[in-house]
Design a protein around this motif. Structure first.
Motif, mmCIF file in Angstrom:
data_model
loop_
_atom_site.group_PDB
_atom_site.id
_atom_site.type_symbol
_atom_site.label_atom_id
_atom_site.label_comp_id
_atom_site.label_asym_id
_atom_site.label_seq_id
_atom_site.Cartn_x
_atom_site.Cartn_y
_atom_site.Cartn_z
ATOM 1 N N LEU A 340 38.311 51.853 47.234
ATOM 2 C CA LEU A 340 39.286 50.816 47.583
ATOM 3 C C LEU A 340 39.452 49.729 46.526
ATOM 4 C CD1 LEU A 340 38.262 50.442 51.331
ATOM 5 C CD2 LEU A 340 40.236 51.681 50.430
ATOM 6 N N VAL A 341 38.364 49.257 45.945
ATOM 7 C CA VAL A 341 38.471 48.130 45.021
ATOM 8 C C VAL A 341 39.031 48.568 43.671
ATOM 9 C CG1 VAL A 341 37.223 46.293 43.823
ATOM 10 C CG2 VAL A 341 36.607 46.891 46.170
ATOM 11 N N THR A 342 38.574 49.703 43.154
ATOM 12 C CA THR A 342 39.083 50.168 41.861
ATOM 13 C C THR A 342 40.601 50.283 41.842
ATOM 14 O OG1 THR A 342 37.033 51.288 41.251
ATOM 15 C CG2 THR A 342 39.043 52.058 40.195
ATOM 16 N N PRO A 343 41.244 50.900 42.856
ATOM 17 C CA PRO A 343 42.717 50.938 42.838
ATOM 18 C C PRO A 343 43.367 49.564 42.879
ATOM 19 C CG PRO A 343 41.846 52.576 44.360
ATOM 20 C CD PRO A 343 40.693 51.710 43.957
ATOM 21 N N ILE A 344 42.734 48.598 43.550
ATOM 22 C CA ILE A 344 43.271 47.235 43.587
ATOM 23 C C ILE A 344 43.254 46.630 42.190
ATOM 24 C CG2 ILE A 344 42.854 44.887 44.435
ATOM 25 C CD1 ILE A 344 41.728 46.152 46.998
ATOM 26 N N LEU A 345 42.121 46.742 41.509
ATOM 27 C CA LEU A 345 42.001 46.177 40.160
ATOM 28 C C LEU A 345 42.948 46.876 39.196
ATOM 29 C CD1 LEU A 345 38.122 45.707 39.841
ATOM 30 C CD2 LEU A 345 39.835 44.132 40.774
ATOM 31 N N GLU A 346 43.112 48.191 39.359
ATOM 32 C CA GLU A 346 44.023 48.923 38.484
ATOM 33 C C GLU A 346 45.463 48.462 38.687
ATOM 34 O OE1 GLU A 346 41.776 53.192 37.729
ATOM 35 O OE2 GLU A 346 43.232 53.025 39.361
ATOM 36 N N LYS A 347 45.881 48.289 39.939
ATOM 37 C CA LYS A 347 47.262 47.860 40.178
ATOM 38 C C LYS A 347 47.483 46.440 39.667
ATOM 39 C CE LYS A 347 51.032 47.651 43.477
ATOM 40 N NZ LYS A 347 51.513 47.904 44.852
ATOM 41 N N LEU A 348 46.531 45.551 39.908
ATOM 42 C CA LEU A 348 46.645 44.189 39.381
ATOM 43 C C LEU A 348 46.793 44.205 37.865
ATOM 44 C CD1 LEU A 348 44.006 42.067 41.337
ATOM 45 C CD2 LEU A 348 46.479 41.745 41.346
ATOM 46 N N SER A 349 46.051 45.084 37.203
ATOM 47 C CA SER A 349 46.021 45.133 35.740
ATOM 48 C C SER A 349 47.107 46.010 35.146
ATOM 49 C CB SER A 349 44.649 45.635 35.269
ATOM 50 O OG SER A 349 43.615 44.810 35.747
#
Length: 437
Positions: A340-349
């Motif tokens: 869950l967190v990795t996809p969030i950070l990827e989309k933000l970045s």
């Protein structure tokens, strides 16, 4: 922080509660615990409320490792910029070589030192790898297939015109797009960008993530443990997961079980970061300080996910920062971070996600599982004597057994409706180098 949200959080909270109730009814037959949300559904909803960072900056190429391109990049040159030799040997006209008689050597061509003389019929040039093929020649024969007698060179005929020649523009043409926006820059990309003459790149600014642990029982590594104490491991695992070039992180340490201290930590974190991450204290019904203060300061949804290890997960907003609350058990924390967190950070970045490598493997042991949750069991894959992929578990799969993450090299992914799985069955594995990069 440049984070926008599509709907008000009041509307969003109502939507989540309503949809969760509907989904719980739909999955009650396949879940051992009614009310659990499938992690894929949770991720879809989370990402619909995450907006990419729009701030950009220019950096020198040698500072670009790990960064994310904000714009596409096109080649400034033809690649290669001229016909060049792929071998040490002799450059000549293919048709001249068909006569099977010696060719006259008229010069040499080294990398960086091209031959600039005439190329008359029935002639050749000694050429080194990377050397520019002289105008008029179209083929290279390797030196192992040549015999020199003074300036007379006998060559075995090449199999085809253009043999051992890297033609101009073979890899890319001037103006051709090489990378799209969202490409993360690795070692190979650094080399390609240098090859096409790019010295500066426009990248997305690094996102900032603040994280901390809470609990009087958590002690720093190196200190003496008293009865009831444990070392704070989750924070080190999270720091390792965050150690990537498109993320700057702020480690706020261990916060004691004190309302004012925890409140201050959340305020400081949300003012400094794009994302705040904690582990523990997010179970539905938990009566600890973390959950109380989150309810006070933020707009947070506490979910129970159909995933194992890991079930409690919190997501929302504190001030202008996103909040991700991971479960407290170490393995659960790492699995929910990955899912869950990795996809969030990827989309933000603005990172273009890489497809997760999933491979079929033969199970070499029995696995116990209850239907109801997607399980990510820790496994060790290898190849048998016939070169076939096989996998075993690391043994006990307790969510507190962090050593299982260290000795394993993959997840064994068991879908939600599966029960026990016997040795010999085909299962799906996800190697760690793909999922925990």
């Amino acid at each position: 922080m440049p984070l926008s949200w599509h709907n008000s959080w009041i509307e969003y909270s109502f939507f989540i509660e309503r949809e969760t109730d509907l989904m719980a009814k739909a999955i009650v037959d396949c879940c051992s615990q009614p009310g659990l949300m499938h992690p894929d559904l949770a991720l879809e909803r989370i990402l619909s409320h995450v907006e990419p960072i729009l701030d950009t900056e220019w950096v020198e190429l040698d500072q670009g490792m790990g960064r994310v391109l904000a714009d596409s990049v096109s080649s400034k040159i033809d690649l290669p910029p001229f016909d060049n030799s792929a071998m040490d040997g002799y450059a000549y006209r293919f048709d001249d070589g068909l006569a099977e008689k010696p060719l006259t050597l008229v010069g040499t061509a080294f990398a960086g030192h091209p031959y600039q003389g005439e190329t008359p019929p029935n002639s050749c040039v000694r050429i080194m790898t990377g050397g520019q093929v002289p105008a008029g020649y179209d083929t290279v024969q390797m030196q192992e297939n040549a015999e020199a007698n003074g300036d007379q060179i006998s060559l075995l005929p090449a199999k085809r015109k253009g043999a051992h020649v890297r033609p101009l523009g073979e890899e890319a043409r001037r103006g051709e797009q090489i990378y799209a926006a969202g490409q993360r820059i690795g070692a190979a990309e650094m080399g390609v960008l240098a090859t096409i003459g790019v010295d500066k790149i426009k990248v997305v600014r690094r996102i900032t993530v603040a994280f901390f642990s809470t609990g009087d029982e958590l002690k720093p590594v190196g200190s003496e443990l008293k009865p009831g104490d444990i070392y704070d491991s989750n924070r080190y695992a999270i720091k390792g997961l965050l150690s990537r070039s498109y993320v700057d992180y702020i480690d706020l340490g261990v916060i004691p079980d004190d309302m004012d201290a925890i409140r201050d930590a959340f305020k400081r974190a949300s003012e400094q970061a794009d994302v705040v991450i904690t582990s523990g204290g997010v179970s539905v019904g938990d009566a600890d300080y973390v959950k109380q203060i989150l309810d006070e300061l933020g707009q947070i949804n506490f979910w129970r996910l159909a995933i194992k290890p890991g079930k409690p997960f919190a997501f929302g907003q504190i001030g202008s920062a996103l909040f991700c609350g991971l479960p407290g058990n170490p393995v659960s924390s790492m699995v929910t971070y990955y899912k869950l967190v990795t996809p969030i950070l990827e989309k933000l970045s603005c990172v273009t996600p890489k497809p997760i490598l999933r491979l079929p493997a033969t199970l070499a042991c029995d696995i116990r599982k209850h239907p109801g949750r997607v399980e990510y069991q820790r496994g060790i894959y290898s190849y048998d004597e016939q070169g076939r992929l096989q996998v075993i578990t690391t043994g006990a799969q307790g969510s507190g057994m962090l050593t299982s993450m260290s000795v394993s090299n993959c997840f064994i992914v068991l879908e939600q409706d599966l029960g026990n799985v016997s040795a010999g069955a085909q299962v799906t594995i996800e190697p760690y180098q793909q999922v925990l990069d």
